[in-house]
Design an enzyme around this catalytic site. Structure first.
Site, PDB file in Angstrom:
ATOM      1  N   ASP A  40      17.997 -30.014  18.416  1.00  0.00           N
ATOM      2  CA  ASP A  40      18.517 -30.784  19.223  1.00  0.00           C
ATOM      3  C   ASP A  40      17.700 -32.008  19.155  1.00  0.00           C
ATOM      4  O   ASP A  40      18.213 -33.176  19.565  1.00  0.00           O
ATOM      5  CB  ASP A  40      18.544 -30.554  20.868  1.00  0.00           C
ATOM      6  CG  ASP A  40      20.040 -30.207  21.171  1.00  0.00           C
ATOM      7  OD1 ASP A  40      20.819 -30.408  20.702  1.00  0.00           O
ATOM      8  OD2 ASP A  40      20.155 -29.443  22.402  1.00  0.00           O
ATOM      9  N   GLN A  57      21.208 -24.392  25.244  1.00  0.00           N
ATOM     10  CA  GLN A  57      22.549 -25.345  25.909  1.00  0.00           C
ATOM     11  C   GLN A  57      22.127 -25.761  27.372  1.00  0.00           C
ATOM     12  O   GLN A  57      21.888 -25.081  28.301  1.00  0.00           O
ATOM     13  CB  GLN A  57      23.690 -24.487  25.806  1.00  0.00           C
ATOM     14  CG  GLN A  57      25.236 -25.142  26.370  1.00  0.00           C
ATOM     15  CD  GLN A  57      25.311 -26.218  25.112  1.00  0.00           C
ATOM     16  OE1 GLN A  57      25.335 -26.012  23.980  1.00  0.00           O
ATOM     17  NE2 GLN A  57      25.871 -27.450  25.475  1.00  0.00           N
ATOM     18  N   LYS A 102      30.317 -25.300  18.576  1.00  0.00           N
ATOM     19  CA  LYS A 102      28.847 -25.546  17.519  1.00  0.00           C
ATOM     20  C   LYS A 102      29.115 -23.967  16.701  1.00  0.00           C
ATOM     21  O   LYS A 102      28.856 -24.383  15.342  1.00  0.00           O
ATOM     22  CB  LYS A 102      27.631 -25.641  18.464  1.00  0.00           C
ATOM     23  CG  LYS A 102      27.734 -26.895  18.951  1.00  0.00           C
ATOM     24  CD  LYS A 102      26.499 -26.683  20.124  1.00  0.00           C
ATOM     25  CE  LYS A 102      26.521 -28.073  20.968  1.00  0.00           C
ATOM     26  NZ  LYS A 102      25.461 -28.173  22.145  1.00  0.00           N
TER      27      LYS A 102
END
Ligand SMILES: NC(=O)C1=CN([C@@H]2O[C@H](COP(=O)(O)OP(=O)(O)OC[C@H]3O[C@@H](n4cnc5c(N)ncnc54)[C@H](OP(=O)(O)O)[C@@H]3O)[C@@H](O)[C@H]2O)C=CC1
Ligand SMILES: NC(=O)C1=CN([C@@H]2O[C@H](COP(=O)(O)OP(=O)(O)OC[C@H]3O[C@@H](n4cnc5c(N)ncnc54)[C@H](OP(=O)(O)O)[C@@H]3O)[C@@H](O)[C@H]2O)C=CC1
Lengths: 300, 300
Positions: A121, A98, A54
């Protein structure tokens, strides 16, 4: 033989578009500087690898990147404090924690503490709720489902009126994919581990999305000729011929399925690269929203 | 002939249970006094009728009831102020704004201003979002979908593993019914006005839920023998033999469907009475949550 849905190439196109868009916006608004942050708890190898992907993609596109590493021993309340700091930090336009997290931390509390306005997200209940509501647009769509829809659209697949079968009902893949397909006017059947006669149901699909995490589970003979197949699964299987000792396969048996499908996304190189591209897209959309808001404040 | 799912009788049982529960709680906690409020904007005849039904049922069960009538001309901002007052009023455990609203008021703003903790209709995005999330329990389930699941359970219908077909995808009926059935481990297909081959799909259902608002649209010959049929539709059709000039029918042609279904809910007397019973249940659950919270505060 099925046409390959080349997620790697499509994701690259999208990342280039994002890069150009950022460059142009920076010319017009010199202070425009989209910035993504990730909080990583502990040092899981797979998480480190995803975070690095990412970071690399963000930087290449011109998105600033900040990594906040936290020890495995961080308490939930300390983690929530860090999240609130990012919520309040005006230079950050989007961030994520994460997953997975160590077991002493409640994932739900973590996700729901993230400001829905920075939830790139797309996992916050309010964003998922607006996804489920007619006439409502969530601020962010979850990345993998959004990427799957983008793959279908960019491959010229008609969705409206078609029968889509989605296997897997997790809240990060199966369920939101179902919702997005229904919003795009497909008739959708959602299947899971309690589904009876799965092969029979699969046979009725015009579009088949598989997200179960079982290596090569779906066989070509279950698939109706002409079906569009999107394979989300990412499963490592032992392979001594590889340097890493493993080989990555999807939830669909590629050899038999590609013989009957009209289109198929491979693993790797299908859905995976799209997930990261959509994260970048969400970050830029958010930065543009913040820019717009600050311009409106300046005017008024 | 199908077994009739007698929603009227089931709803009566539930309302009696609620009444007894409230009576017992009042004995143990003399200050326990569940209270429901409704804001009604304007004087639509159908709304007045629904509000009156809710008021009557609430009072019978021992729930205090407050009606706030507002003129048709109320501004959105005035309405939002009234909602915030009810959010802050500690004697109110649940409230709703009777829909539909006059066109100058944005329904979404209204629904999202209601505190999710008092959202007894279950329409707030955060409650719908938690419904869509695995391992999350929304504070309130929307009443009609919750009532439909209750009808199935109290009629001894097995849901897990069965194929349910839901026709209609509105956010107050079809979509949340879909979600609840999937959470109960059915395999679910969600259909709507863009669905192709609807009769063919209906033929594959073990459980069929119809919520489209089209009088007697689904025919018995489309239904597989043995299917469980829940008819949500409530459609008025002209009937000069009735004093009111109308007769109420569902979305399913009852005469032909009841000849093949194993169970069927009639209209009226099926889903309708359950909706009100579930509103009362949501109100009592909320009052119990507030009681619990105040006891925890007292202890600490
Ligand atoms: N390429 C990418 O970017 C991403 C890939 N993935 C991959 O996608 C896959 C799914 O991920 P995720 O959704 O998080 O997984 P989860 O484990 O959270 O969910 C798996 C789902 O599959 C269902 N399932 C499991 N076994 C079967 C079976 N035999 N038949 C039918 N359904 C079954 C489960 O049913 P039940 O609900 O009944 O348990 C569950 O709903 C994984 O391989 C993951 O690595 C995930 C995210 C991103
Ligand atoms: N008994 C009770 O307590 C309640 C009863 N109802 C009744 O239930 C019915 C549905 O209500 P509601 O969900 O609010 O209605 P909406 O009008 O909001 O939604 C109707 C849904 O049906 C779909 N639809 C319409 N025509 C067809 C068709 N020919 N074939 C397939 N699908 C179709 C629409 O598809 P699309 O999305 O493509 O437009 C839409 O998703 C109404 O009769 C209503 O009166 C509702 C609430 C409570």
């Amino acid at each position: 033989m099925a046409k390959l849905i080349d997620g790697k190439a499509i994701a690259k196109d999208i990342r280039n578009q994002i890069k150009n868009e950022i460059r142009e916006l920076k010319q017009n608004y010199p202070n425009f500087s989209p910035r993504l942050a990730i909080i990583q708890v502990g040092g899981r190898e797979d998480s480190t690898c995803y975070v690095r992907q990412k970071e690399k993609a963000a930087k290449e596109a011109g998105i600033e990147f900040m990594l906040h590493k936290k020890a495995d021993s961080i308490t939930e309340s300390e983690l929530l404090t860090s999240i609130r700091e990012l919520n309040d930090n005006p230079t950050i336009h989007g961030f994520l924690v994460q997953l997975p997290l160590p077991s002493h931390i409640n994932e739900k509390n973590v996700v729901e503490t993230i400001s829905p306005k920075k939830d790139v997200d797309g996992f916050h209940a309010i964003n998922l709720g607006n996804l489920a509501k007619r006439n409502c647009e969530p601020l962010f769509l979850p990345c993998t489902p959004k990427g799957i829809l983008e793959l279908l659209k960019r491959s010229g697949i008609k969705i409206s009126g078609k029968h889509a079968v989605v296997i897997g009902r997790s809240d990060i893949v199966g369920f939101p994919v179902f919702t997005l397909l229904s919003r795009s006017d497909a008739t959708v059947t959602l299947c899971h581990s309690k589904t009876e006669n799965l092969p029979e149901l699969i046979k009725t699909a015009d579009i088949l999305i598989v997200a179960i995490g079982k290596a090569e589970f779906v066989k070509g003979e279950w698939i109706k000729p002409g079906t569009v197949v999107i394979d989300v699964g990412t499963n490592a299987i032992e392979d001594s011929s590889k340097q890493s000792g493993v080989r990555w396969v999807g939830d669909v048996e590629f050899s038999s399925a590609s013989a009957v499908a009209s289109h198929i996304s491979p693993v790797p190189g299908g859905v995976g690269p799209m997930t990261v591209a959509m994260l970048l897209q969400n970050t830029v959309e958010s930065a543009k929203r913040f820019l717009q808001e600050s311009r409106e404040r300046d005017i008024s």
